[in-house]
Design an enzyme around this catalytic site. Structure first.
Site, short mmCIF file in Angstrom:
data_model
loop_
_atom_site.label_atom_id
_atom_site.label_comp_id
_atom_site.label_asym_id
_atom_site.label_seq_id
_atom_site.Cartn_x
_atom_site.Cartn_y
_atom_site.Cartn_z
N TYR A 141 0.87 -1.18 0.00
CA TYR A 141 0.00 0.00 0.00
C TYR A 141 0.89 1.22 0.00
CZ TYR A 141 -3.44 3.47 1.64
OH TYR A 141 -4.26 4.57 1.77
N ASP A 236 9.40 2.92 -0.68
CA ASP A 236 8.36 3.58 0.11
C ASP A 236 8.62 3.22 1.58
OD1 ASP A 236 4.70 3.64 0.17
OD2 ASP A 236 6.21 4.31 1.61
N LYS A 264 4.94 9.32 8.60
CA LYS A 264 4.78 8.74 9.94
C LYS A 264 5.82 9.23 10.94
CE LYS A 264 2.35 4.73 8.06
NZ LYS A 264 0.98 4.69 8.55
P1 KE4 Z 1 -0.57 8.53 4.50
O1 KE4 Z 1 -1.08 9.24 3.27
O2 KE4 Z 1 -1.67 7.74 5.20
O3 KE4 Z 1 0.22 9.42 5.46
O4 KE4 Z 1 0.54 7.46 4.01
C1 KE4 Z 1 0.15 6.51 3.03
C2 KE4 Z 1 1.09 5.33 3.12
C3 KE4 Z 1 2.11 5.22 2.19
N1 KE4 Z 1 2.99 4.19 2.22
C4 KE4 Z 1 2.89 3.23 3.17
C5 KE4 Z 1 3.89 2.11 3.17
C6 KE4 Z 1 1.86 3.29 4.15
O5 KE4 Z 1 1.77 2.30 5.08
C7 KE4 Z 1 0.95 4.36 4.13
C8 KE4 Z 1 -0.19 4.47 5.12
N2 KE4 Z 1 -0.28 3.42 6.09
C9 KE4 Z 1 -1.60 3.12 6.59
C10 KE4 Z 1 -1.54 1.96 7.57
N3 KE4 Z 1 -0.73 0.87 7.15
C11 KE4 Z 1 -2.27 4.31 7.18
C12 KE4 Z 1 -3.49 4.04 8.03
C13 KE4 Z 1 -4.73 4.58 7.40
O6 KE4 Z 1 -4.86 4.49 6.17
O7 KE4 Z 1 -5.56 5.10 8.16
#
Ligand code: KE4
Length: 421
Positions: A141, A236, A264
Site C-alpha cells: 500500500y 516507500d 509517519k
Molecule cells: P498517509 O497518506 O496515510 O500518510 O501514508 C500513506 C502510506 C504510504 N505508504 C505506506 C507504506 C503506508 O503504510 C501508508 C499508510 N499506512 C496506513 C496503515 N498501514 C495508514 C493508516 C490509514 O490508512 O488510516
C-alpha cells in the site's frame, strides 16, 4: 458521551463515522473506540479505559504518546505562528537533518502525507525518465492516489477490496503488479515492457499485508533489474523509515534506491511526508525542473518542529536495540504459546514491528497473507482489547513496539496474548 454514542453521532456527519476506513473496526467488528488522551505507551478511551497501545497511530509514535520534548517543540513553534506559506529556517534545518541521516538523500522535498510523498516520487520518476509504466507489488500500500489503488494492502485489503470505485481504468492501465518477493515475475515484466517502466516502487519491508520482510536477494535484485532497464527504484519507507535505526531501511540493508518516500515517524505524530534522493532526479522538481508539485502546508513549521525533535531524540537516544528485544520477546513467546495451545498462529517480528498471523504457513506475499483466518484474528483482537491492549484493528497491519513500552508492559502483553488465544 461514550464511544457508542459518539460513533452514532459521527456517522451522521462523517462517511462511515471515520476519517480513515481502517478506524471503523469493520475487520474486527464491534464499535470503534474513541480515545480521550495518550501518554507514553498508553491511551485512555472516553470511557476511561486504560489501554497499552501497540498501534501507535499506525506507526508515527515510536517515542510514545505526548513525549514531553516533542510537545514542547510543537507548543514553541505554534506560539510563533502555525504557518506562513513562505520559507522558514526550521524547514532548512530539518531537510539538512534528513540528508545527514539518510546517505542516499542528496535533496528532499517536504509534503503533508505519505500519499503525497509517493505521488510526488512517481511523477518525478515519470518526468525524469519520460516513461509511463510503474511496477508496484501485490499487497503493498502506497497511499490512496488513484493509480496506486490497485491490488493494494492496508485498508483496501482489510475491507476485502483490491481496487476502488472512481478509479478510471486508464489510471491503472500503466501499473504492473507482480507478487511481492517474486523477482522472476519482475524480470518477466521487464523483459516485455522494461523500456517503458519509469519506476519500481516497493515497501522494502512490507507492512500492509501484515509484516512481510523481503526475501533474501529480493531488494538487490530489484536494484539490478532497475539498473538494467533504466528504471528508477523507489523505496516507500513511510512505515520503515526510522523504524529499525535512525535512518532508512535502505541505508541499513545496503540497497540504495533512487528515491525514498517518508512519513509517519518523521512527523512525530504531526501531518508530514517527504520524498528525497539523488540530486539529479530531485532537481527535476519545480521550480527548478519541469515536474510540478506543490502544497500549502508543505514544510509546516509546527509539523517540522515535531519531526525534528523526534528524529533528534531517536538519533541521540538510539532506542532501537531495546525495541528490538521487546519485539523479539513478543514474537517468540506468543508464537510458542500458540504452538502449545495448538492454535494456527505465528507472530513474526522485525525490530519493533510484529503481526500475529492466524495461519499455519509462512506469510511471504499477498496470496499467503490471504490464507489468514481473519475471524480468529478478530476474536484475538477483542480478547486483547478487553484485557487493555490495543492492536491495529486488522489482520493486514503491523503492531509496533515503541521506546515508551517497558519490559513489564511486554510481559503483561504476552500474558494477555496467551489468555486471548
Ligand atoms: P498517509 O497518506 O496515510 O500518510 O501514508 C500513506 C502510506 C504510504 N505508504 C505506506 C507504506 C503506508 O503504510 C501508508 C499508510 N499506512 C496506513 C496503515 N498501514 C495508514 C493508516 C490509514 O490508512 O488510516
Amino acid at each position: 458521551m461514550d464511544s457508542k454514542a459518539l460513533f452514532e453521532r459521527a456517522q451522521e456527519v462523517i462517511p462511515g463515522g471515520v476519517n480513515s476506513p481502517v478506524r471503523a473496526f469493520n475487520a474486527v467488528g464491534g464499535t470503534p473506540i474513541y480515545v480521550a488522551r495518550g501518554a507514553g505507551a498508553r491511551m485512555w478511551t472516553v470511557e476511561g479505559q486504560e489501554l497499552i497501545d501497540f498501534c501507535g497511530s499506525w506507526g508515527p509514535l515510536i517515542l510514545g504518546h505526548a513525549r514531553p520534548e516533542v510537545v514542547e517543540a510543537v507548543i514553541r513553534a505554534a506560539s510563533n505562528g502555525s504557518s506562513f506559506g513562505i520559507n522558514t529556517e526550521a524547514e532548512v534545518e530539518f531537510a539538512e537533518l534528513l540528508c545527514e541521516l539518510i546517505p542516499s538523500m542528496d535533496m528532499v522535498r517536504l509534503v503533508s502525507s505519505g500519499t503525497e510523498a509517493v505521488m510526488t516520487a512517481l511523477r518525478l520518476a515519470r518526468g525524469f525518465t519520460s516513461r509511463r509504466k510503474i511496477i508496484k507489488f501485490d499487497g503493498c500500500y502506497h497511499g490512496h492516489a488513484d493509480y496506486l489503488l490497485v491490488s493494494a494492502g492496508s485498508g483496501l485489503l482489510t475491507g476485502g477490496m483490491t481496487s476502488s470505485a472512481g478509479v478510471s481504468p486508464s489510471a491503472v492501465a500503466e501499473v504492473l503488479v507482480p507478487p511481492y518477493n517474486d523477482l522472476d515475475a519482475v524480470r518477466a515484466i521487464m523483459a516485455e515492457e522494461g523500456d517503458d517502466v519509469a519506476a519500481i516502487i516497493v515497501e522494502p519491508v512490507a507492512g500492509n499485508m501484515g509484516l512481510v520482510p523481503p526475501a533474501e536477494g529480493f531488494l538487490q535484485g530489484l536494484r539490478d533489474v532497475a539498473d538494467e532497464c533504466g528504471a528508477l527504484l523507489i523505496f516507500d519507507e513511510v512505515i520503515n523509515g526510522f523504524r529499525l535505526g535512525a535512518t532508512t531501511y535502505g541505508a541499513q540493508c545496503g540497497v540504495t534506491p533512487d528515491l525514498t518516500c517518508l512519513g509517519k515517524i518523521i512527523g512525530g505524530g504531526m501531518p508530514i511526508g517527504a520524498v528525497g534522493g539523488r540530486e539529479e532526479v530531485m532537481k527535476s522538481l519545480a521550480p527548478l525542473g519541469p515536474v510540478y508539485q506543490a502544497g500549502t502546508l508543505s514544510g509546516n513549521p509546527v509539523a517540522v518542529a515535531a519531526g525534528h525533535m523526534t528524529l533528534s531524540l531517536l538519533r541521540d537516544e538510539n532506542p532501537y536495540s531495546a525495541i528490538e528485544a521487546k519485539g523479539r520477546r513478543i514474537s517468540e513467546e506468543v508464537t510458542a504459546a500458540a504452538k502449545a495451545k495448538d492454535v494456527a498462529m505465528h507472530c513474526p517480528h522485525l525490530g519493533g514491528m510484529f503481526t500475529p498471523f492466524f495461519t499455519e504457513g509462512p506469510v511471504t506475499d499477498l496470496a499467503s497473507a490471504k490464507c489468514c483466518d481473519t475471524k480468529a484474528h478478530a476474536v484475538f483482537f477483542h480478547n486483547m482489547l478487553d484485557r487493555g491492549f490495543y492492536l491495529p484493528p486488522s489482520q493486514f497491519e503491523v503492531g509496533f513496539v515503541s521506546a515508551a513500552h517497558t519490559d513489564d508492559d511486554i510481559t503483561a502483553f504476552i500474558a494477555a496474548a496467551v489468555e486471548s488465544l
